[in-house]
Scaffold this motif. Sequence first.
Motif, PDB file in Angstrom:
ATOM      1  N   ASN A   1      50.737  52.063  37.890  1.00  0.00           N
ATOM      2  CA  ASN A   1      49.420  51.787  38.460  1.00  0.00           C
ATOM      3  C   ASN A   1      49.259  52.427  39.827  1.00  0.00           C
ATOM      4  O   ASN A   1      48.165  52.873  40.174  1.00  0.00           O
ATOM      5  N   ILE A   2      50.325  52.475  40.605  1.00  0.00           N
ATOM      6  CA  ILE A   2      50.243  53.134  41.908  1.00  0.00           C
ATOM      7  C   ILE A   2      50.013  54.630  41.719  1.00  0.00           C
ATOM      8  O   ILE A   2      49.192  55.230  42.412  1.00  0.00           O
ATOM      9  N   GLN A   3      50.696  55.231  40.768  1.00  0.00           N
ATOM     10  CA  GLN A   3      50.509  56.664  40.517  1.00  0.00           C
ATOM     11  C   GLN A   3      49.120  56.952  39.973  1.00  0.00           C
ATOM     12  O   GLN A   3      48.492  57.937  40.336  1.00  0.00           O
ATOM     13  N   LYS A   4      48.628  56.073  39.104  1.00  0.00           N
ATOM     14  CA  LYS A   4      47.341  56.315  38.469  1.00  0.00           C
ATOM     15  C   LYS A   4      46.172  55.954  39.386  1.00  0.00           C
ATOM     16  O   LYS A   4      45.203  56.703  39.477  1.00  0.00           O
TER      17      LYS A   4
ATOM     18  N   GLY B   1      46.479  54.846  42.832  1.00  0.00           N
ATOM     19  CA  GLY B   1      46.695  55.093  44.252  1.00  0.00           C
ATOM     20  C   GLY B   1      47.046  53.823  45.010  1.00  0.00           C
ATOM     21  O   GLY B   1      47.125  52.723  44.464  1.00  0.00           O
ATOM     22  N   LEU B   2      47.246  53.986  46.292  1.00  0.00           N
ATOM     23  CA  LEU B   2      47.648  52.868  47.140  1.00  0.00           C
ATOM     24  C   LEU B   2      46.518  51.890  47.394  1.00  0.00           C
ATOM     25  O   LEU B   2      46.761  50.758  47.807  1.00  0.00           O
ATOM     26  N   LEU B   3      45.277  52.309  47.163  1.00  0.00           N
ATOM     27  CA  LEU B   3      44.166  51.380  47.349  1.00  0.00           C
ATOM     28  C   LEU B   3      44.228  50.232  46.343  1.00  0.00           C
ATOM     29  O   LEU B   3      43.704  49.158  46.591  1.00  0.00           O
ATOM     30  N   TRP B   4      44.891  50.469  45.220  1.00  0.00           N
ATOM     31  CA  TRP B   4      45.074  49.419  44.228  1.00  0.00           C
ATOM     32  C   TRP B   4      45.873  48.264  44.830  1.00  0.00           C
ATOM     33  O   TRP B   4      45.565  47.090  44.591  1.00  0.00           O
TER      34      TRP B   4
ATOM     35  N   ILE C   1      38.678  53.729  44.505  1.00  0.00           N
ATOM     36  CA  ILE C   1      39.723  53.910  43.504  1.00  0.00           C
ATOM     37  C   ILE C   1      39.199  54.771  42.360  1.00  0.00           C
ATOM     38  O   ILE C   1      39.886  55.685  41.896  1.00  0.00           O
ATOM     39  N   ASP C   2      37.989  54.487  41.871  1.00  0.00           N
ATOM     40  CA  ASP C   2      37.416  55.263  40.774  1.00  0.00           C
ATOM     41  C   ASP C   2      37.168  56.705  41.176  1.00  0.00           C
ATOM     42  O   ASP C   2      37.288  57.611  40.368  1.00  0.00           O
ATOM     43  N   LYS C   3      36.825  56.916  42.436  1.00  0.00           N
ATOM     44  CA  LYS C   3      36.571  58.279  42.933  1.00  0.00           C
ATOM     45  C   LYS C   3      37.860  59.091  42.978  1.00  0.00           C
ATOM     46  O   LYS C   3      37.846  60.298  42.751  1.00  0.00           O
TER      47      LYS C   3
ATOM     48  N   ASP D   1      34.146  45.739  45.980  1.00  0.00           N
ATOM     49  CA  ASP D   1      33.413  46.772  45.232  1.00  0.00           C
ATOM     50  C   ASP D   1      33.555  48.141  45.883  1.00  0.00           C
ATOM     51  O   ASP D   1      33.665  49.155  45.191  1.00  0.00           O
ATOM     52  N   LEU D   2      33.543  48.186  47.216  1.00  0.00           N
ATOM     53  CA  LEU D   2      33.755  49.463  47.909  1.00  0.00           C
ATOM     54  C   LEU D   2      35.144  50.021  47.623  1.00  0.00           C
ATOM     55  O   LEU D   2      35.306  51.232  47.417  1.00  0.00           O
ATOM     56  N   ILE D   3      36.138  49.146  47.602  1.00  0.00           N
ATOM     57  CA  ILE D   3      37.494  49.592  47.283  1.00  0.00           C
ATOM     58  C   ILE D   3      37.560  50.089  45.848  1.00  0.00           C
ATOM     59  O   ILE D   3      38.194  51.093  45.563  1.00  0.00           O
ATOM     60  N   ASP D   4      36.886  49.384  44.921  1.00  0.00           N
ATOM     61  CA  ASP D   4      36.857  49.823  43.524  1.00  0.00           C
ATOM     62  C   ASP D   4      36.211  51.197  43.384  1.00  0.00           C
ATOM     63  O   ASP D   4      36.690  52.039  42.620  1.00  0.00           O
ATOM     64  N   LYS D   5      35.126  51.436  44.112  1.00  0.00           N
ATOM     65  CA  LYS D   5      34.468  52.747  44.051  1.00  0.00           C
ATOM     66  C   LYS D   5      35.391  53.837  44.575  1.00  0.00           C
ATOM     67  O   LYS D   5      35.436  54.937  44.036  1.00  0.00           O
TER      68      LYS D   5
END
Length: 95
Positions: free
Chosen positions: A21-24, A26-29, A91-93, A85-89
């Motif tokens: 999950n960290i690789q996929k 990132g650290l924001l997860w 992560i998706d970006k 939600d900002l963190i999710d955006k």
Amino acid sequence: MIVNLILLFIIGFIFLWFCKNIQKLGLLWIAKGLLQIGILILFIGSFFKLFVTIPSNLYIKLIFCLTYIWCTVGINVNFMIPLIDLIDKKIDKNR
């Protein structure tokens, strides 16, 4: 011996899942997960800490519970959910 082996497999699986999950994602997860766990611990822990100190009058405890729930929902809806939600955006970006 078998219990230790099973525990080793479980811990290894959790570590492998965590690394993927960290690789996929990132650290924001990690930041998002820690933020959500911290919010949960903060609000539930402070509720119980304050609830114990209130005098044992039923009406006072009921008013405290209603007020605390109202304020908690207000803080989470207006501040924490948009922040997550900002963190999710973000992560998706990064995907």
